[in-house]
Design a protein around this motif. Sequence first.
Motif, PDB file in Angstrom:
ATOM      1  N   GLU A   1      -7.117  54.498 129.085  1.00  0.00           N
ATOM      2  CA  GLU A   1      -7.656  55.725 129.659  1.00  0.00           C
ATOM      3  C   GLU A   1      -7.489  56.898 128.695  1.00  0.00           C
ATOM      4  N   SER A   2      -6.392  56.915 127.951  1.00  0.00           N
ATOM      5  CA  SER A   2      -6.186  57.971 126.950  1.00  0.00           C
ATOM      6  C   SER A   2      -7.299  57.954 125.910  1.00  0.00           C
ATOM      7  N   LYS A   3      -7.631  56.771 125.431  1.00  0.00           N
ATOM      8  CA  LYS A   3      -8.701  56.633 124.440  1.00  0.00           C
ATOM      9  C   LYS A   3     -10.028  57.102 125.018  1.00  0.00           C
ATOM     10  N   HIS A   4     -10.276  56.764 126.266  1.00  0.00           N
ATOM     11  CA  HIS A   4     -11.524  57.161 126.915  1.00  0.00           C
ATOM     12  C   HIS A   4     -11.609  58.684 127.035  1.00  0.00           C
ATOM     13  N   ILE A   5     -10.511  59.307 127.429  1.00  0.00           N
ATOM     14  CA  ILE A   5     -10.503  60.755 127.618  1.00  0.00           C
ATOM     15  C   ILE A   5     -10.661  61.496 126.295  1.00  0.00           C
ATOM     16  N   ILE A   6      -9.914  61.076 125.295  1.00  0.00           N
ATOM     17  CA  ILE A   6      -9.863  61.825 124.035  1.00  0.00           C
ATOM     18  C   ILE A   6     -11.001  61.463 123.081  1.00  0.00           C
ATOM     19  N   ARG A   7     -11.243  60.177 122.900  1.00  0.00           N
ATOM     20  CA  ARG A   7     -12.261  59.776 121.920  1.00  0.00           C
ATOM     21  C   ARG A   7     -13.664  59.787 122.515  1.00  0.00           C
ATOM     22  N   VAL A   8     -13.825  59.160 123.686  1.00  0.00           N
ATOM     23  CA  VAL A   8     -15.161  59.034 124.266  1.00  0.00           C
ATOM     24  C   VAL A   8     -15.633  60.357 124.875  1.00  0.00           C
ATOM     25  N   LEU A   9     -14.788  60.975 125.686  1.00  0.00           N
ATOM     26  CA  LEU A   9     -15.177  62.218 126.355  1.00  0.00           C
ATOM     27  C   LEU A   9     -14.894  63.458 125.514  1.00  0.00           C
ATOM     28  N   ARG A  10     -14.183  63.286 124.401  1.00  0.00           N
ATOM     29  CA  ARG A  10     -13.877  64.376 123.459  1.00  0.00           C
ATOM     30  C   ARG A  10     -13.129  65.541 124.113  1.00  0.00           C
ATOM     31  N   ARG A  11     -12.225  65.191 124.999  1.00  0.00           N
ATOM     32  CA  ARG A  11     -11.369  66.219 125.590  1.00  0.00           C
ATOM     33  C   ARG A  11     -10.217  66.511 124.630  1.00  0.00           C
ATOM     34  N   LYS A  12      -9.691  67.713 124.716  1.00  0.00           N
ATOM     35  CA  LYS A  12      -8.625  68.117 123.798  1.00  0.00           C
ATOM     36  C   LYS A  12      -7.581  68.947 124.532  1.00  0.00           C
ATOM     37  N   ALA A  13      -6.473  69.220 123.857  1.00  0.00           N
ATOM     38  CA  ALA A  13      -5.399  69.999 124.455  1.00  0.00           C
ATOM     39  C   ALA A  13      -5.938  71.322 124.980  1.00  0.00           C
ATOM     40  N   GLY A  14      -5.528  71.657 126.210  1.00  0.00           N
ATOM     41  CA  GLY A  14      -5.999  72.879 126.849  1.00  0.00           C
ATOM     42  C   GLY A  14      -7.124  72.646 127.834  1.00  0.00           C
TER      43      GLY A  14
END
Length: 234
Positions: free
Chosen positions: A22-35
């Motif tokens: 899920e971390s990979k999906h959030i950060i890499r796929v959805l391009r979410r970032k800190a904040g």
Amino acid sequence: MQLFYAPDTNEHTSEYEFDREESKHIIRVLRRKAGDILHITNGKGWLFEAEIISDDLKHCRVKIIGSELKRKKNYYLHMAVAPTKMNDRYEWFLEKATEIGIDEITPVICAQSERKVVKTDRYEKIILSAMKQSLNCYLPKLNDAIPLSDFISTHKEGQCFIAHCNEQERFDLKRRVQPDQPVLILIGPEGDFTEEEVSEARAAGYIPAALGENRLRTETAAIVACHTVALINQ
């Protein structure tokens, strides 16, 4: 709004770390970032607003900044539906019933069932995905498959119906369902319930129900029944 699933959270959770996938999906796929802000549910009614504090690809971590317990529906719907011969048809039922509103699902094995072995792992993933897609904070309960006779002898919850196409007496479901009450509905396999199965259910207090004039596939009948109960409770 996009909904994420975090089953281990509760009203006392202050921080949460997603697993690697899920971390990979959030950060890499959805391009979410800190904040960035995420919306999370635990499938038990809680909706959390959370801020990403670590955008690590393997360990996305969030801080809970808000929470709300969503109100439950004014009724409880348990559907016991025979598995279909083609697995994708049952999966379609699970997806759409979750979107419409269902609380509990039990696959029942009947005399004329063509599929008697049920693997629930994929079913659970489909239900979870549909819950998130429909922005529902309550995850429906999926039970293991059980023989119909065993189910009938152990389940009697609220208003109980058995939908069938036999020549025995039947009542229109939409005229018998009462709002604001628990409802349990049995839906048979492609070959329908046998007359003996219908008689057994009736002897246990189940009301024989009709879903219209046309003969419906198992998964269609299940969706019609699910939608009927939802409409009665609107």
